[in-house]
Design an enzyme around this catalytic site. Structure first.
Site, PDB file in Angstrom:
ATOM      1  N   TYR A 141       0.591  -0.995  -0.036  1.00 50.32           N
ATOM      2  CA  TYR A 141       0.095  -0.101   0.193  1.00 50.32           C
ATOM      3  C   TYR A 141       0.733   1.310   0.101  1.00 50.32           C
ATOM      4  O   TYR A 141       0.318   2.455  -0.612  1.00 50.32           O
ATOM      5  CB  TYR A 141      -0.999  -0.037   1.157  1.00 50.32           C
ATOM      6  CG  TYR A 141      -2.044  -0.983   1.178  1.00 50.32           C
ATOM      7  CD1 TYR A 141      -1.943  -2.172   0.680  1.00 50.32           C
ATOM      8  CD2 TYR A 141      -3.402  -0.150   1.478  1.00 50.32           C
ATOM      9  CE1 TYR A 141      -3.143  -3.081   0.573  1.00 50.32           C
ATOM     10  CE2 TYR A 141      -4.654  -1.174   1.068  1.00 50.32           C
ATOM     11  CZ  TYR A 141      -4.351  -2.289   0.883  1.00 50.32           C
ATOM     12  OH  TYR A 141      -5.470  -3.205   0.906  1.00 50.32           O
ATOM     13  N   ASP A 225      -2.098 -18.799   1.303  1.00 54.09           N
ATOM     14  CA  ASP A 225      -2.894 -19.378   0.487  1.00 54.09           C
ATOM     15  C   ASP A 225      -3.744 -20.682   1.406  1.00 54.09           C
ATOM     16  O   ASP A 225      -4.849 -20.797   1.378  1.00 54.09           O
ATOM     17  CB  ASP A 225      -2.428 -20.248  -0.684  1.00 54.09           C
ATOM     18  CG  ASP A 225      -1.040 -20.798  -0.472  1.00 54.09           C
ATOM     19  OD1 ASP A 225      -0.384 -20.929   0.448  1.00 54.09           O
ATOM     20  OD2 ASP A 225      -0.494 -21.548  -1.308  1.00 54.09           O
ATOM     21  N   ASP A 249      -6.010  -7.464   4.389  1.00 54.40           N
ATOM     22  CA  ASP A 249      -7.137  -7.047   3.868  1.00 54.40           C
ATOM     23  C   ASP A 249      -7.955  -8.053   2.982  1.00 54.40           C
ATOM     24  O   ASP A 249      -9.109  -8.134   3.257  1.00 54.40           O
ATOM     25  CB  ASP A 249      -6.746  -6.037   2.663  1.00 54.40           C
ATOM     26  CG  ASP A 249      -7.959  -5.262   1.799  1.00 54.40           C
ATOM     27  OD1 ASP A 249      -8.890  -4.972   2.317  1.00 54.40           O
ATOM     28  OD2 ASP A 249      -8.023  -5.591   0.595  1.00 54.40           O
ATOM     29  N   ASP A 253     -11.829  -9.762   4.700  1.00 51.28           N
ATOM     30  CA  ASP A 253     -13.141  -9.958   3.888  1.00 51.28           C
ATOM     31  C   ASP A 253     -13.690 -11.318   3.968  1.00 51.28           C
ATOM     32  O   ASP A 253     -14.957 -11.463   4.090  1.00 51.28           O
ATOM     33  CB  ASP A 253     -13.059  -9.456   2.521  1.00 51.28           C
ATOM     34  CG  ASP A 253     -13.428  -8.174   2.379  1.00 51.28           C
ATOM     35  OD1 ASP A 253     -13.096  -7.079   3.136  1.00 51.28           O
ATOM     36  OD2 ASP A 253     -13.838  -7.381   1.078  1.00 51.28           O
TER      37      ASP A 253
HETATM   38  C1  IPM Z   1     -10.014  -1.929   4.087  1.00 50.26           C
HETATM   39  C2  IPM Z   1     -10.486  -1.439   2.621  1.00 50.26           C
HETATM   40  C3  IPM Z   1      -9.127  -0.328   2.362  1.00 50.26           C
HETATM   41  C4  IPM Z   1      -7.967  -1.174   2.311  1.00 50.26           C
HETATM   42  C5  IPM Z   1      -9.818   0.192   0.981  1.00 50.26           C
HETATM   43  C6  IPM Z   1     -10.870   1.062   0.937  1.00 50.26           C
HETATM   44  C7  IPM Z   1      -8.340   0.972   0.571  1.00 50.26           C
HETATM   45  O1  IPM Z   1     -10.721  -2.659   1.758  1.00 50.26           O
HETATM   46  O2  IPM Z   1     -10.054  -1.035   5.161  1.00 50.26           O
HETATM   47  O3  IPM Z   1     -10.089  -3.115   4.146  1.00 50.26           O
HETATM   48  O4  IPM Z   1      -7.811  -1.853   1.312  1.00 50.26           O
HETATM   49  O5  IPM Z   1      -7.274  -1.013   3.193  1.00 50.26           O
HETATM   50 MG    MG Z   2     -10.608  -4.557   2.684  1.00 49.35          MG
END
Ligand code: IPM
Ligand code: MG
Length: 364
Positions: A141, A225, A249, A253
């Site tokens: 990032y 993985d 990240d 999710d």
């Molecule tokens: C998160 C989001 C952010 C990230 C995006 C919006 C840039 O997905 O906070 O998980 O990737 O950090």
């Molecule tokens: Mg995210």
């Protein structure tokens, strides 16, 4: 106490869920005799529209002068092809980097009454109670060079994944301290890609060194993985997972499905700035994004944003009772069967964003 809070609601469903979070925050403050001095500022696409930057210097100053930042979400489809400096997400990166919020804590718990909302089998979900400790200010990032260019008549792009010993050791230490403090399995799973990446081999080496300072905590290394697979194969075996920025990240999710919906997961981004309340300056943000597809419909789940207030009270102000009151209220409304559409299941009562916020307030 007098709370000083910067509220950055942002884009899409950000303002919708943050409004409910603020409502709950004000209610809990009133109940426990605290006062909230809060100020709102634009961020992300909302700021780009009006102020031509994803976050102004004045807003950064406001955050700096506050005890904590309550954050909604940033990102709008119209900026998908904008250059980095003119993207809504730039605000998030500036906040994370400027305030050195290197530790992003993302707790994931499966509540039995939500098992029907998950696509995963109930017996696999039973007992899931983990925290992902995501490194937030390093890696892909922020690494340089990061650019698009043309060379030899070809479009090219590069991103860079750097990590230093300091960056790795402080996040790994955060994970061990958390594993020690939690009433959990006393296990840290360090996730990397050490069979391919140099940064991962450094990460693994440092994690192993730090583990020797924590004989009461078990350290396991896992390739990313394999971690992705094990998160749905045997999620209840995890306690604290520590990993670099992008792996964290992606895995969070995925892990949100263990709770039932992205709309449930709150997060705290903490750094080095401690305060006189025995807590830390922090930014609190739902892990879900701006969700342009459902913006304006009033159906977004505000529980992640409301959960952020609980994390804020605990991590910034060290107020356990107030934080627990919110968490208990969230459990109570879910127990009662109230659900926003993301969690809809047979036999539950459908509510909208505002109704869910009101229901949590009523339970306080
Ligand atoms: C998160 C989001 C952010 C990230 C995006 C919006 C840039 O997905 O906070 O998980 O990737 O950090
Ligand atoms: Mg995210």
């Amino acid at each position: 106490m007098l709370f000083k809070i910067a509220v950055l609601a942002g884009d899409g469903i950000g303002p919708e869920v943050t409004r409910e979070a603020l409502k709950v925050f004000l209610a809990v403050a009133a109940k426990f005799g605290h006062t909230i001095n809060y100020e709102e500022a634009l961020v992300g696409g909302a700021a780009l529209e009006v102020e031509d930057t994803a976050i102004t210097e004045a807003s950064m100053q406001l955050c700096k002068a506050s005890d904590a930042i309550l954050f909604g979400a940033v990102g709008l489809p119209k900026y998908d092809n904008a250059p980095m400096a003119k993207r809504p997400e730039e605000a998030l990166f500036r906040l994370r980097k400027t305030f050195e919020l290197f530790a992003n804590l993302r707790p994931v718990k499966n509540l039995p009454m939500l098992q029907a909302a998950s696509t995963i089998k109930p017996e696999t979900l039973a007992g899931v109670d983990l925290v992902v400790v995501r490194e937030l200010t390093g890696g892909l990032y922020f690494g340089q060079p990061a650019k698009r260019y043309v060379e030899d008549g070809q479009r090219k792009a590069i991103d860079t994944l750097p990590y230093t010993e300091l960056e790795v050791s402080r996040i790994v230490r955060t994970a061990f301290e958390l594993a020690r403090a939690r009433n959990g399995k006393k296990r840290v799973t360090s996730v990397d890609k050490a069979n391919v990446l140099n940064t991962s081999r450094l990460w693994r080496e440092i994690a192993s060194e730090i583990a020797s300072e924590y004989p009461d905590i078990e350290l396991e290394h896992m390739l990313v993985d394999s971690a992705a697979m094990n998160l749905i194969r045997r999620p209840a075996a995890f306690d604290v997972i520590v990993t670099e920025n992008m792996f964290g990240d992606i895995l969070t999710d995925e892990a949100s499905m263990l709770a039932g919906s992205m709309g449930l997961l709150a997060s705290a981004s903490l750094g080095t700035r401690h305060n006189e309340y025995g807590g830390q300056f922090g930014m609190y943000e739902p892990i879900h994004g701006s969700a342009p597809d459902i913006t304006g419909q009033g159906i977004a789940n505000p529980l992640a944003a409301i959960g952020c207030v609980a994390m804020l009270l605990r991590s910034t102000y060290n107020l356990q009772e107030e934080a627990s009151a919110i968490e208990t209220a969230i459990m109570a409304v879910l127990e009662e069967g109230l659900r926003t559409p993301d969690l809809a299941a047979a036999g539950t009562t459908r509510v909208n964003t505002v109704q869910m916020g009101d229901a949590v307030v009523a339970k306080l």
